[in-house]
Scaffold this motif. Structure first.
Motif, mmCIF file in Angstrom:
data_model
loop_
_atom_site.group_PDB
_atom_site.id
_atom_site.type_symbol
_atom_site.label_atom_id
_atom_site.label_comp_id
_atom_site.label_asym_id
_atom_site.label_seq_id
_atom_site.Cartn_x
_atom_site.Cartn_y
_atom_site.Cartn_z
ATOM 1 N N LEU A 241 0.815 -1.215 0.000
ATOM 2 C CA LEU A 241 0.000 0.000 0.000
ATOM 3 C C LEU A 241 0.851 1.268 0.000
ATOM 4 O O LEU A 241 0.387 2.319 -0.443
ATOM 5 C CB LEU A 241 -0.944 -0.010 1.207
ATOM 6 N N GLN A 242 2.091 1.175 0.484
ATOM 7 C CA GLN A 242 2.979 2.340 0.425
ATOM 8 C C GLN A 242 3.296 2.718 -1.022
ATOM 9 O O GLN A 242 3.621 3.869 -1.312
ATOM 10 C CB GLN A 242 4.288 2.040 1.161
ATOM 11 N N TYR A 243 3.219 1.736 -1.916
ATOM 12 C CA TYR A 243 3.553 1.959 -3.326
ATOM 13 C C TYR A 243 2.304 1.828 -4.202
ATOM 14 O O TYR A 243 2.402 1.566 -5.390
ATOM 15 C CB TYR A 243 4.605 0.942 -3.777
ATOM 16 N N TYR A 244 1.155 2.035 -3.600
ATOM 17 C CA TYR A 244 -0.115 1.892 -4.308
ATOM 18 C C TYR A 244 -0.650 3.265 -4.638
ATOM 19 O O TYR A 244 -1.160 3.977 -3.767
ATOM 20 C CB TYR A 244 -1.096 1.111 -3.420
ATOM 21 N N SER A 245 -0.483 3.680 -5.893
ATOM 22 C CA SER A 245 -0.947 5.005 -6.301
ATOM 23 C C SER A 245 -1.266 4.990 -7.787
ATOM 24 O O SER A 245 -0.787 4.131 -8.531
ATOM 25 C CB SER A 245 0.110 6.069 -5.993
ATOM 26 N N VAL A 246 -2.045 5.954 -8.209
ATOM 27 C CA VAL A 246 -2.470 6.034 -9.606
ATOM 28 C C VAL A 246 -1.276 6.162 -10.541
ATOM 29 O O VAL A 246 -1.254 5.584 -11.632
ATOM 30 C CB VAL A 246 -3.432 7.218 -9.810
ATOM 31 N N GLU A 281 -10.002 7.305 -8.276
ATOM 32 C CA GLU A 281 -9.156 8.411 -8.730
ATOM 33 C C GLU A 281 -8.548 8.098 -10.101
ATOM 34 O O GLU A 281 -8.434 8.973 -10.960
ATOM 35 C CB GLU A 281 -8.045 8.655 -7.700
ATOM 36 N N GLY A 282 -8.183 6.836 -10.299
ATOM 37 C CA GLY A 282 -7.559 6.433 -11.557
ATOM 38 C C GLY A 282 -8.483 6.515 -12.750
ATOM 39 O O GLY A 282 -8.021 6.562 -13.900
ATOM 40 N N LEU A 283 -9.793 6.549 -12.522
ATOM 41 C CA LEU A 283 -10.740 6.655 -13.634
ATOM 42 C C LEU A 283 -10.615 7.973 -14.387
ATOM 43 O O LEU A 283 -11.111 8.088 -15.511
ATOM 44 C CB LEU A 283 -12.178 6.498 -13.110
ATOM 45 N N SER A 284 -9.937 8.938 -13.790
ATOM 46 C CA SER A 284 -9.719 10.208 -14.483
ATOM 47 C C SER A 284 -8.658 10.083 -15.572
ATOM 48 O O SER A 284 -8.493 10.991 -16.387
ATOM 49 C CB SER A 284 -9.295 11.292 -13.480
ATOM 50 N N LYS A 285 -7.950 8.946 -15.589
ATOM 51 C CA LYS A 285 -6.941 8.681 -16.620
ATOM 52 C C LYS A 285 -7.578 7.822 -17.712
ATOM 53 O O LYS A 285 -7.803 6.628 -17.503
ATOM 54 C CB LYS A 285 -5.738 7.950 -16.029
ATOM 55 N N PRO A 286 -7.893 8.392 -18.867
ATOM 56 C CA PRO A 286 -8.603 7.639 -19.913
ATOM 57 C C PRO A 286 -7.928 6.317 -20.289
ATOM 58 O O PRO A 286 -8.612 5.314 -20.514
ATOM 59 C CB PRO A 286 -8.623 8.615 -21.098
ATOM 60 N N PRO A 290 -10.447 1.479 -18.945
ATOM 61 C CA PRO A 290 -10.955 0.133 -19.267
ATOM 62 C C PRO A 290 -10.461 -0.935 -18.295
ATOM 63 O O PRO A 290 -11.237 -1.793 -17.860
ATOM 64 C CB PRO A 290 -10.414 -0.115 -20.685
ATOM 65 N N GLN A 291 -9.167 -0.861 -17.927
ATOM 66 C CA GLN A 291 -8.614 -1.869 -17.023
ATOM 67 C C GLN A 291 -9.137 -1.698 -15.598
ATOM 68 O O GLN A 291 -9.352 -2.680 -14.884
ATOM 69 C CB GLN A 291 -7.080 -1.793 -17.028
ATOM 70 N N ILE A 292 -9.348 -0.448 -15.175
ATOM 71 C CA ILE A 292 -9.882 -0.214 -13.828
ATOM 72 C C ILE A 292 -11.310 -0.734 -13.729
ATOM 73 O O ILE A 292 -11.700 -1.360 -12.729
ATOM 74 C CB ILE A 292 -9.804 1.284 -13.467
ATOM 75 N N LEU A 293 -12.109 -0.500 -14.759
ATOM 76 C CA LEU A 293 -13.484 -1.013 -14.755
ATOM 77 C C LEU A 293 -13.495 -2.532 -14.686
ATOM 78 O O LEU A 293 -14.278 -3.133 -13.943
ATOM 79 C CB LEU A 293 -14.221 -0.520 -16.005
ATOM 80 N N ALA A 294 -12.616 -3.169 -15.460
ATOM 81 C CA ALA A 294 -12.515 -4.634 -15.405
ATOM 82 C C ALA A 294 -12.074 -5.085 -14.022
ATOM 83 O O ALA A 294 -12.528 -6.123 -13.518
ATOM 84 C CB ALA A 294 -11.540 -5.127 -16.472
ATOM 85 N N CYS A 295 -11.202 -4.304 -13.386
ATOM 86 C CA CYS A 295 -10.727 -4.629 -12.040
ATOM 87 C C CYS A 295 -11.880 -4.612 -11.038
ATOM 88 O O CYS A 295 -11.918 -5.427 -10.112
ATOM 89 C CB CYS A 295 -9.638 -3.635 -11.632
#
Length: 386
Positions: A241-246, A281-286, A290-295
């Motif tokens: 989680l320390q390295y978990y970022s968009v 937050e990552g959904l703001s990156k087009p 697609p991969q975030i939605l699948a996630c």
């Protein structure tokens, strides 16, 4: 030197073209094999021009033993696959010597891809029912970890050094990935668990480098580590989680997030809200959408009713926003058409995982209604993929 190099290259070509685990296609005898292995082990410590050929020859030799091993496997095949076991320690020593890091300038020369490729192949085909193989692979793991630690800590002064360091990190993560999978799927998974804390930190540090290949290799290794450690991987989540970022997200990294949710199941709930917030937050990156939605679909499948209780409404809203036809419908630009198709695929994967993961019938009907609405909109778009 030229003779030694050419002879080794020729032997490698013979392994590539003729070496097979089938008994009726073998071109060397049991008496020949120790001599071959002794010669390869010795020449692996030769000058780089020769040792490089040795690594490629060992790669093709190992590839010939690509026979799945189980307790029910055919006895003759199991016997053949065990031929390498007594020689693994010597061969691994030779390969590591061929790719030795210079203490002063560890990135002065390009990392030897052939050496690490040979190591990966040897690990992949090793018979974990043989004691010699188990010992050799267990001994290899900390040696590769030390090299990765060196690659992470050493300073890269020039641009060439920086490129070589990134390539080396990718190769070392690849080797550790192979070792983790080999030991993790055997009776010796405890050895992976013992080193999981250190490897988690190393892989996460690689995630921060500028090389997408190295980052992807590190992410895949984290996924393999999570599968090998199982529910106990929760103990290592604070490091992750320390390295978990968009800014570190990539398609492969997002797949690994889904893997971690599946491995931990309900155990991941204390971390779930924070992880979901970063995904939103990552959904703001087009490019990532697609991969975030699948996630989201993988997460719903992994935690079921808990996803339904805490995150379903928010994710339904995000899916409806992403499914709005005005973002991609009836466009002619090729890149936009491709992106629209990727987005729709991600949405479909999300709905699939959610419908399989949630338990409440009323919630299921609402999601199904959303899916029908989405399908109707897609069916009217002439630019959709068939």
């Amino acid at each position: 030197m030229e003779i030694r190099g050419t002879a080794t290259c020729t032997l490698g070509q013979v392994f590539e073209l003729l070496h097979s685990p089938a008994l009726d296609k073998r071109f060397f005898t049991n008496e020949d094999f120790p001599r071959i292995m002794a010669a390869l082990s010795k020449r692996g410590k030769d000058v780089p021009e020769v040792s490089k050929e040795v690594c490629e020859a060992i790669y093709f030799l190992a590839r010939g033993y690509d026979v799945p091993i189980s307790s029910e496997v055919d006895h003759s095949k199991k016997k053949i696959s065990s031929e390498l076991s007594p020689f693994l320690s010597g061969v691994i020593d030779a390969i590591l010597s061929a790719s030795e890091l210079d203490k002063k300038t560890p990135f002065g020369l390009p990392a030897s891809a052939s050496a690490y490729g040979a190591l990966i192949e040897i690990v992949r085909v090793s018979n974990m029912w043989d004691f010699e193989a188990v010992i050799a692979i267990m001994d290899l793991m900390p040696r590769i970890m030390r090299r990765l630690n060196t690659a992470l800590d050493a300073k890269a002064i020039s641009s060439d050094d920086k490129t070589n360091r990134q390539n080396l990190q990718a190769l070392l993560c690849d080797v550790l990935h192979a070792i983790i999978e080999k030991l993790g799927n055997s009776l010796h998974a405890d050895k992976v668990r013992e080193s999981a804390q250190s490897m988690s930190l190393q892989f996460c540090r690689v995630l921060t480098c500028d090389c997408s290949t190295a980052c992807d290799k590190a992410a895949l290794a984290i996924g393999a580590l999570a599968r090998a450690v199982g529910p106990k991987f929760l103990d290592h989540m604070p490091i992750f989680l320390q390295y978990y970022s968009v800014k570190l997200f990539s398609p492969i990294y997002l797949e690994v997030i889904g893997t971690i949710f599946h491995v931990l199941g309900d155990e991941i709930l204390p971390c779930c809200d924070d992880m979901m917030d970063v995904l939103y937050e990552g959904l703001s990156k087009p490019k990532l959408k697609p991969q975030i939605l699948a996630c989201f679909g993988e997460i719903a499948l992994a935690i079921g009713k808990h996803f339904e209780e805490y995150h379903l409404q928010a994710v339904r809203k995000k899916l409806k926003e992403a499914a709005n036809p005005r973002y991609y419908a009836n466009v002619s630009d090729e890149d936009k058409v491709d992106y629209g198709n990727q987005l729709r695929q991600g949405i479909c994967k999300a709905y699939s995982g959610i419908l399989r993961g949630i338990k409440d019938q009323k919630s299921g009907l609402k999601v199904a209604a959303d899916l029908v609405e989405f399908i109707e909109a897609v069916s009217e778009d002439e630019s959709r993929c068939t």
